[in-house]
Motif scaffolding. Structure first.
Motif, PDB file in Angstrom:
ATOM      1  N   TRP A  34       0.827  -1.208   0.000  1.00  0.00           N
ATOM      2  CA  TRP A  34       0.000   0.000   0.000  1.00  0.00           C
ATOM      3  C   TRP A  34       0.864   1.261   0.000  1.00  0.00           C
ATOM      4  O   TRP A  34       0.602   2.205  -0.749  1.00  0.00           O
ATOM      5  N   ALA A  35       1.878   1.262   0.827  1.00  0.00           N
ATOM      6  CA  ALA A  35       2.743   2.439   0.941  1.00  0.00           C
ATOM      7  C   ALA A  35       3.484   2.720  -0.364  1.00  0.00           C
ATOM      8  O   ALA A  35       3.770   3.877  -0.682  1.00  0.00           O
ATOM      9  N   GLU A  36       3.802   1.686  -1.127  1.00  0.00           N
ATOM     10  CA  GLU A  36       4.547   1.845  -2.377  1.00  0.00           C
ATOM     11  C   GLU A  36       3.647   2.127  -3.585  1.00  0.00           C
ATOM     12  O   GLU A  36       4.138   2.527  -4.632  1.00  0.00           O
ATOM     13  N   SER A  37       2.359   1.894  -3.451  1.00  0.00           N
ATOM     14  CA  SER A  37       1.440   1.996  -4.585  1.00  0.00           C
ATOM     15  C   SER A  37       0.882   3.400  -4.744  1.00  0.00           C
ATOM     16  O   SER A  37       0.918   4.214  -3.819  1.00  0.00           O
ATOM     17  N   LEU A  38       0.327   3.659  -5.933  1.00  0.00           N
ATOM     18  CA  LEU A  38      -0.218   4.975  -6.269  1.00  0.00           C
ATOM     19  C   LEU A  38      -1.717   4.880  -6.488  1.00  0.00           C
ATOM     20  O   LEU A  38      -2.230   3.825  -6.873  1.00  0.00           O
ATOM     21  N   PRO A  39      -2.441   5.983  -6.277  1.00  0.00           N
ATOM     22  CA  PRO A  39      -3.898   5.953  -6.525  1.00  0.00           C
ATOM     23  C   PRO A  39      -4.183   5.426  -7.926  1.00  0.00           C
ATOM     24  O   PRO A  39      -3.490   5.767  -8.888  1.00  0.00           O
ATOM     25  N   GLY A  40      -5.202   4.558  -8.019  1.00  0.00           N
ATOM     26  CA  GLY A  40      -5.460   3.918  -9.300  1.00  0.00           C
ATOM     27  C   GLY A  40      -6.890   4.031  -9.756  1.00  0.00           C
ATOM     28  O   GLY A  40      -7.283   5.033 -10.323  1.00  0.00           O
ATOM     29  N   LEU A  41      -7.683   3.036  -9.496  1.00  0.00           N
ATOM     30  CA  LEU A  41      -9.060   2.971  -9.961  1.00  0.00           C
ATOM     31  C   LEU A  41      -9.867   4.098  -9.327  1.00  0.00           C
ATOM     32  O   LEU A  41      -9.892   4.249  -8.115  1.00  0.00           O
ATOM     33  N   HIS A  42     -10.520   4.894 -10.164  1.00  0.00           N
ATOM     34  CA  HIS A  42     -11.277   6.042  -9.684  1.00  0.00           C
ATOM     35  C   HIS A  42     -12.758   5.866  -9.971  1.00  0.00           C
ATOM     36  O   HIS A  42     -13.126   5.141 -10.891  1.00  0.00           O
ATOM     37  N   PRO A  43     -13.629   6.567  -9.232  1.00  0.00           N
ATOM     38  CA  PRO A  43     -15.078   6.408  -9.434  1.00  0.00           C
ATOM     39  C   PRO A  43     -15.574   6.872 -10.794  1.00  0.00           C
ATOM     40  O   PRO A  43     -16.616   6.439 -11.238  1.00  0.00           O
ATOM     41  N   THR A  44     -14.851   7.747 -11.455  1.00  0.00           N
ATOM     42  CA  THR A  44     -15.258   8.210 -12.786  1.00  0.00           C
ATOM     43  C   THR A  44     -14.078   8.120 -13.727  1.00  0.00           C
ATOM     44  O   THR A  44     -12.938   7.982 -13.288  1.00  0.00           O
ATOM     45  N   VAL A  45     -14.342   8.256 -14.993  1.00  0.00           N
ATOM     46  CA  VAL A  45     -13.273   8.180 -16.002  1.00  0.00           C
ATOM     47  C   VAL A  45     -12.229   9.255 -15.776  1.00  0.00           C
ATOM     48  O   VAL A  45     -11.041   9.044 -15.945  1.00  0.00           O
ATOM     49  N   THR A  46     -12.651  10.440 -15.350  1.00  0.00           N
ATOM     50  CA  THR A  46     -11.710  11.542 -15.148  1.00  0.00           C
ATOM     51  C   THR A  46     -11.025  11.478 -13.802  1.00  0.00           C
ATOM     52  O   THR A  46     -10.127  12.255 -13.523  1.00  0.00           O
ATOM     53  N   GLY A  47     -11.449  10.531 -12.923  1.00  0.00           N
ATOM     54  CA  GLY A  47     -10.823  10.414 -11.620  1.00  0.00           C
ATOM     55  C   GLY A  47     -11.424  11.361 -10.595  1.00  0.00           C
ATOM     56  O   GLY A  47     -10.894  11.494  -9.497  1.00  0.00           O
ATOM     57  N   LEU A  48     -12.547  11.973 -10.905  1.00  0.00           N
ATOM     58  CA  LEU A  48     -13.195  12.898  -9.969  1.00  0.00           C
ATOM     59  C   LEU A  48     -14.198  12.190  -9.109  1.00  0.00           C
ATOM     60  O   LEU A  48     -14.767  11.239  -9.435  1.00  0.00           O
TER      61      LEU A  48
END
Length: 159
Positions: free
Chosen positions: A145-159
């Motif tokens: 978790w600490a090494e990973s980056l934000p990925g799957l988002h609720p919308t296509v634009t990540g908003l």
């Protein structure tokens, strides 16, 4: 807390049964790691219902994965859940340096764990009411978790 129970499994049905049992026991936290979550049934009505109950009651869900494409293409129910509870769900994608990790596991409340020893195979074990069995996967998840980056988002634009 009940007596610790450990079950071995080696079929898809057994794995998914143990996973359902883990989700039903989860109260506060769910931490899941898998390369793509293809076998986790996150898009089924039953899993959506169980996760919705968990999140509605104040639980938090963290998913760490190598690739989010399978969920984006095949789990619209999970994506809807992500939109509805984006304040309680966080998804991260591992960097290239962690892509060699091949195990798969789910941890609930640092007490219960379902773990496949290799994500290409169904052989694994589930331990319930066994915090000592959940310790190593929990530590492993925290490092991932600490090494990973934000990925799957609720919308296509990540908003």
């Amino acid at each position: 807390m009940s007596e610790p129970r450990t079950e071995r499994f080696d079929t898809r049905t057994q794995f998914q049964q143990e996973l359902r049992s883990l989700l039903a026991r989860a109260r506060g936290t769910l931490d899941l790691f898998d390369p793509d979550f293809a076998l986790f049934t996150l898009g089924t009505p039953e899993t959506e219902s169980e996760l919705r109950r968990f999140l509605h009651n104040g639980g938090t869900l963290r998913l760490a994965m190598h690739e989010s494409g399978w969920l984006e293409r095949n789990a619209p129910r999970f994506l809807r859940l992500l939109r509805d509870y984006n304040h309680r769900i966080e998804c991260r994608v591992t960097p290239r340096g962690l892509r060699q990790l091949t195990d798969s596991f789910a941890i609930a409340d640092a007490l219960h764990v379902v773990r496949r020893f290799h994500s290409d195979h169904l052989r694994g074990a589930a331990a319930f009411d066994a915090p000592d069995q959940a310790d190593l996967p929990r530590e492993r998840f925290n490092v991932i978790w600490a090494e990973s980056l934000p990925g799957l988002h609720p919308t296509v634009t990540g908003l």
